[in-house]
Design an enzyme around this catalytic site. Structure first.
Site, PDB file in Angstrom:
ATOM      1  N   ARG A  71       0.852  -1.184   0.000  1.00 53.64           N
ATOM      2  CA  ARG A  71       0.000   0.000   0.000  1.00 53.64           C
ATOM      3  C   ARG A  71       0.888   1.234   0.000  1.00 53.64           C
ATOM      4  O   ARG A  71       1.962   1.232   0.591  1.00 53.64           O
ATOM      5  CB  ARG A  71      -0.887   0.028   1.251  1.00 53.64           C
ATOM      6  CG  ARG A  71      -2.019  -0.967   1.231  1.00 53.64           C
ATOM      7  CD  ARG A  71      -2.965  -0.745   2.401  1.00 53.64           C
ATOM      8  NE  ARG A  71      -2.337  -1.012   3.673  1.00 53.64           N
ATOM      9  CZ  ARG A  71      -1.892  -0.098   4.520  1.00 53.64           C
ATOM     10  NH1 ARG A  71      -2.058   1.179   4.246  1.00 53.64           N
ATOM     11  NH2 ARG A  71      -1.318  -0.434   5.644  1.00 53.64           N
ATOM     12  N   TYR A 199      -1.187  -3.832  -6.928  1.00 52.30           N
ATOM     13  CA  TYR A 199      -1.021  -4.454  -5.612  1.00 52.30           C
ATOM     14  C   TYR A 199      -2.359  -4.542  -4.865  1.00 52.30           C
ATOM     15  O   TYR A 199      -3.129  -3.573  -4.822  1.00 52.30           O
ATOM     16  CB  TYR A 199       0.006  -3.681  -4.767  1.00 52.30           C
ATOM     17  CG  TYR A 199       0.010  -4.198  -3.350  1.00 52.30           C
ATOM     18  CD1 TYR A 199       0.598  -5.420  -3.053  1.00 52.30           C
ATOM     19  CD2 TYR A 199      -0.648  -3.520  -2.336  1.00 52.30           C
ATOM     20  CE1 TYR A 199       0.546  -5.939  -1.776  1.00 52.30           C
ATOM     21  CE2 TYR A 199      -0.707  -4.031  -1.046  1.00 52.30           C
ATOM     22  CZ  TYR A 199      -0.106  -5.236  -0.774  1.00 52.30           C
ATOM     23  OH  TYR A 199      -0.186  -5.754   0.488  1.00 52.30           O
ATOM     24  N   LYS A 208      -9.691  -2.431   1.776  1.00 48.84           N
ATOM     25  CA  LYS A 208      -9.354  -1.205   2.514  1.00 48.84           C
ATOM     26  C   LYS A 208     -10.126   0.018   1.996  1.00 48.84           C
ATOM     27  O   LYS A 208     -10.597   0.838   2.780  1.00 48.84           O
ATOM     28  CB  LYS A 208      -7.857  -0.944   2.420  1.00 48.84           C
ATOM     29  CG  LYS A 208      -6.997  -2.082   2.927  1.00 48.84           C
ATOM     30  CD  LYS A 208      -7.195  -2.333   4.397  1.00 48.84           C
ATOM     31  CE  LYS A 208      -6.164  -3.326   4.901  1.00 48.84           C
ATOM     32  NZ  LYS A 208      -6.409  -3.717   6.282  1.00 48.84           N
ATOM     33  N   HIS A 228     -10.946  -1.483  11.678  1.00 51.37           N
ATOM     34  CA  HIS A 228      -9.830  -2.337  11.271  1.00 51.37           C
ATOM     35  C   HIS A 228      -9.588  -3.344  12.389  1.00 51.37           C
ATOM     36  O   HIS A 228      -8.626  -3.224  13.149  1.00 51.37           O
ATOM     37  CB  HIS A 228      -8.612  -1.424  11.048  1.00 51.37           C
ATOM     38  CG  HIS A 228      -7.445  -2.083  10.393  1.00 51.37           C
ATOM     39  ND1 HIS A 228      -6.167  -1.589  10.493  1.00 51.37           N
ATOM     40  CD2 HIS A 228      -7.351  -3.174   9.614  1.00 51.37           C
ATOM     41  CE1 HIS A 228      -5.341  -2.351   9.803  1.00 51.37           C
ATOM     42  NE2 HIS A 228      -6.035  -3.324   9.267  1.00 51.37           N
ATOM     43  N   SER A 250      -0.078  -2.852  12.234  1.00 56.53           N
ATOM     44  CA  SER A 250       0.562  -3.983  11.561  1.00 56.53           C
ATOM     45  C   SER A 250       1.752  -4.461  12.388  1.00 56.53           C
ATOM     46  O   SER A 250       2.307  -3.724  13.211  1.00 56.53           O
ATOM     47  CB  SER A 250       0.987  -3.593  10.154  1.00 56.53           C
ATOM     48  OG  SER A 250       1.863  -2.506  10.218  1.00 56.53           O
ATOM     49  N   CYS A 252       1.723  -6.668  14.777  1.00 58.99           N
ATOM     50  CA  CYS A 252       1.429  -6.897  16.194  1.00 58.99           C
ATOM     51  C   CYS A 252       0.693  -8.219  16.414  1.00 58.99           C
ATOM     52  O   CYS A 252       0.109  -8.439  17.469  1.00 58.99           O
ATOM     53  CB  CYS A 252       0.607  -5.745  16.756  1.00 58.99           C
ATOM     54  SG  CYS A 252       1.532  -4.213  16.901  1.00 58.99           S
ATOM     55  N   ASP A 279      -9.434  -9.045   9.846  1.00 60.19           N
ATOM     56  CA  ASP A 279      -8.944  -7.716   9.465  1.00 60.19           C
ATOM     57  C   ASP A 279      -9.966  -6.589   9.621  1.00 60.19           C
ATOM     58  O   ASP A 279      -9.604  -5.495   9.999  1.00 60.19           O
ATOM     59  CB  ASP A 279      -8.447  -7.757   8.014  1.00 60.19           C
ATOM     60  CG  ASP A 279      -7.545  -6.581   7.673  1.00 60.19           C
ATOM     61  OD1 ASP A 279      -6.744  -6.181   8.535  1.00 60.19           O
ATOM     62  OD2 ASP A 279      -7.642  -6.052   6.549  1.00 60.19           O
ATOM     63  N   ARG A 373       2.067 -12.046   0.006  1.00 61.14           N
ATOM     64  CA  ARG A 373       0.726 -12.279   0.550  1.00 61.14           C
ATOM     65  C   ARG A 373       0.112 -13.581   0.079  1.00 61.14           C
ATOM     66  O   ARG A 373       0.479 -14.130  -0.958  1.00 61.14           O
ATOM     67  CB  ARG A 373      -0.206 -11.144   0.073  1.00 61.14           C
ATOM     68  CG  ARG A 373       0.187  -9.763   0.569  1.00 61.14           C
ATOM     69  CD  ARG A 373      -0.309  -9.539   1.967  1.00 61.14           C
ATOM     70  NE  ARG A 373       0.131  -8.290   2.543  1.00 61.14           N
ATOM     71  CZ  ARG A 373      -0.562  -7.619   3.464  1.00 61.14           C
ATOM     72  NH1 ARG A 373      -1.722  -8.074   3.888  1.00 61.14           N
ATOM     73  NH2 ARG A 373      -0.089  -6.512   3.970  1.00 61.14           N
TER      74      ARG A 373
HETATM   75  C1  OXD Z   1      -3.001  -3.883   6.217  1.00 62.45           C
HETATM   76  C2  OXD Z   1      -3.479  -5.131   5.610  1.00 62.45           C
HETATM   77  O1  OXD Z   1      -2.100  -3.253   5.667  1.00 62.45           O
HETATM   78  O2  OXD Z   1      -4.349  -5.764   6.203  1.00 62.45           O
HETATM   79  O3  OXD Z   1      -3.530  -3.518   7.265  1.00 62.45           O
HETATM   80  O4  OXD Z   1      -3.014  -5.497   4.523  1.00 62.45           O
HETATM   81 MN    MN Z   2      -5.260  -4.741   7.810  1.00 60.91          MN
END
Ligand code: OXD
Ligand code: MN
Length: 589
Positions: A71, A199, A208, A228, A250, A252, A279, A373
């Site tokens: 991102r 991406y 998102k 989120h 992220s 964590c 997520d 991913r």
């Molecule tokens: C993020 C994802 O960046 O879930 O939070 O990909």
């Molecule tokens: Mn996420």
């Protein structure tokens, strides 16, 4: 063939076709036959590679452009009429200016290409939570990923009928120029436009872009929350299942918590955990006055490196069929995939994420990109909740915020009430690790883990959270956790992973008035004897240390929060300013 007579949809698509000028337009009906045809076509052009179908049935590998692997927050915009509505934490441009810029970039961008019309639903089709979107894209990769991540196909048009109530999305790969890459949300027009990227997080618009940035705006208007957050069900030995949501920045361990496996002793006693989402959570007040959550997605778009049999066996199992891998390594010996920390046996005859020969002996870089991913169907997950497709969602007992803090935050604390809970979420932060740029140990504030995803002014968002209190008769209790306290050698003190259930157990007991707590300056903390340590190598003394509050560090923390809050000026809700004052007063008392 057109799959709807809805004039709002047809007119809008015609305009986008006139702008982008594709050679042909294909409507995605969601059928397996059509998707299979697209997979074959993408294999023929090299866009995806079919993996070993005995070991990984239905699995494919895709490599994105090496400049297009994550991102890009610097290229992500919220375009509403007034700049102050986007707030200091979002990039903003005037919508007219942005539309004019984008029109030039999209003009003729699909010449020689096919436009795919993807009708999709976030949530269960027909559910009161559900929202509908249409993404127009020139990427088969996007079609195939959207078909895993969202509910796609004819049923969406049937549900929409003649309604204009859908999110418009346009995506063109164009020439992937990073300088002209844009991921743009127009919340006032319910429109998403992304260009020059392939991406996932930028172009799978349902996730998102829609389910967080656009949906956070819808939630504000309609009185609900788009967050989120993971959604986890915990079944106790009595067979009761209680649900929590969790927001973490992220790195964590959010996916690991979402798919938690109880420690052995807990399993023997009958504990089970169920994943509802990893997520995103959409939260609404139910008729019973509780907050109910659905996961609007249908798949997991997870980070591959670090996923293994120990860290997250459920995630690993989820990726063993029907999965698209992006930017992982290809093991040429058996046509399977590999990534760092998958196991201790890196392939010796492999291609790295860029498609170059790779072996551990000669490696100059990682085999898989650190942000490589998997896009995997949620239904593959061994612990997927039986309520996953429940159109009404699941009732939430606790909201858990968390971050990565070496010293400040204790293992767990409970907020004093809803307002204080919103404060606790608003000051969330994580310390930078050595892997990221910036000073190690510096705290990056990431309120509610929504910094890159809140589609409007962050202070208005906090106000919306505060306002929600009025409509939730039986609100969930709000907690903060920190699995990452370190000792004087920098080693983690708490073992984490499965053992985190011990903390979640205490959290749930608090929600049902089954355990006491001690009041501190920062909120309620467990009494040391109230966290179950049976079967884990942690002493009561260590736990006491994990549950200690260092007043001096918290005074520094409060000063840091004051600095962070400054940028919100007058917009900062007075309740949050009062919470900060009150915290400082308690610390100075
Ligand atoms: C993020 C994802 O960046 O879930 O939070 O990909
Ligand atoms: Mn996420």
């Amino acid at each position: 063939m057109e799959l709807t007579k809805n004039q709002h949809i047809l007119n809008w698509i015609n305009e986008q076709v006139a702008l982008t000028k594709p050679d042909q337009v294909i409507w995605i009906d969601g059928s397996e036959a059509q998707l299979e045809g697209l997979r074959e076509e993408a294999c023929a052009t090299g866009e995806i590679t079919k993996l070993n179908q005995e070991k990984l049935p239905g699995c494919y590998l895709h490599r994105s452009d090496p400049t297009d692997v994550a991102r890009v927050e610097s290229r992500t915009f919220i375009c509403c009429k007034k700049k102050e509505d986007a707030g200091p934490t979002n990039n903003w441009m005037d919508p007219e200016e942005m539309y004019a810029k984008l029109r030039k970039l999209y003009d003729g961008s699909m010449k020689g290409r096919t436009m795919y019309v993807i009708p999709y639903c976030m949530g269960v089709v027909g559910s009161p939570f559900a929202k509908y979107g249409i993404e127009l894209t020139d990427s088969i990769y996007v079609v195939l990923n959207m078909a895993i991540m969202t509910r796609v196909g004819q049923a969406i048009f049937d549900q929409l009928g003649d309604s204009p109530d859908f999110i418009k999305g346009l995506h063109a790969k164009a020439n992937l120029d990073p300088e002209e890459r844009y991921i743009v949300q127009f919340p006032e027009d319910n429109t998403i436009m992304s260009i020059n990227s392939g991406y996932g997080g930028n172009v799978l618009q349902g996730t998102k872009c829609f389910a967080l940035r656009i949906a956070s705006n819808l939630g504000r208007q309609e009185g609900w929350l788009a967050e989120h957050m993971l959604i986890l069900g915990i079944q106790n030995p009595k067979g009761e299942i209680r649900y929590v949501t969790g927001a973490f920045p992220s790195a964590c361990g959010k996916t690991n918590l979402a798919m938690l496996i109880p420690p052995e002793g807990y399993q023997k006693n009958g504990w089970k955990c169920w994943c509802v989402g990893d997520d995103i959570a959409w939260l609404r007040v139910g008729p019973d006055g509780r907050l109910w959550a659905v996961n609007p997605e249908k798949g997991f778009f997870g980070v591959a490196p670090g996923t293994n049999e120990k860290s997250n066996p459920n995630a690993l199992a989820t990726t063993q069929k029907g999965t698209i891998f992006t930017n992982v390594a290809l093991n040429l010996d058996d046509n399977t995939v590999w990534w760092e920390k998958l196991d201790k046996n890196p392939p010796h005859n492999a291609l790295d994420w860029k498609g170059n020969p790779w072996s551990p002996e000669t490696a100059e870089g990682p085999a898989a990109h650190p942000n490589s991913r998997f896009t995997a169907p949620a239904e593959n997950c061994p612990c997927i909740s039986p309520e996953f497709n429940n159109p009404n969602g699941v009732p939430i007992s606790a909201i858990i915020f968390g971050g990565r803090r070496a010293k400040t935050a204790p293992l767990v604390y409970q907020s004093r009430d809803w307002k204080h809970g919103v404060f606790v979420g608003s000051i969330m932060g994580s310390e930078k690790t050595a892997a990221a740029e910036g000073t190690v140990g510096e705290t990056r504030r990431d309120p509610m883990a929504m910094l890159p995803f809140c589609g409007y002014h962050m202070a208005d968002y906090w106000q919306h959270w505060l306002d929600m209190e009025q409509s939730i008769a039986n609100p969930p209790k709000i907690f903060n956790v920190n699995w990452f306290r370190t000792d004087e050698h920098g080693e983690f003190i708490w073992p984490g992973f499965s053992e985190n259930l011990r903390v979640v157990e205490w959290i749930l007991k608090r929600c049902f008035d089954e355990v006491g707590a001690r009041e501190t300056e920062i909120g309620y903390l467990p009494n040391v004897e109230d966290i179950n340590l049976e079967g884990v190598d942690v002493s009561r003394e260590t736990l006491a240390d994990l549950l200690s509050v260092d007043k001096d560090l918290w005074k520094e923390e409060a000063a840091g929060v004051r600095g962070f809050y400054k940028q919100f000026g007058d917009k900062l809700p007075k309740e949050l300013a009062q919470e900060l004052d009150a915290l400082e007063e308690r610390l100075n008392a």
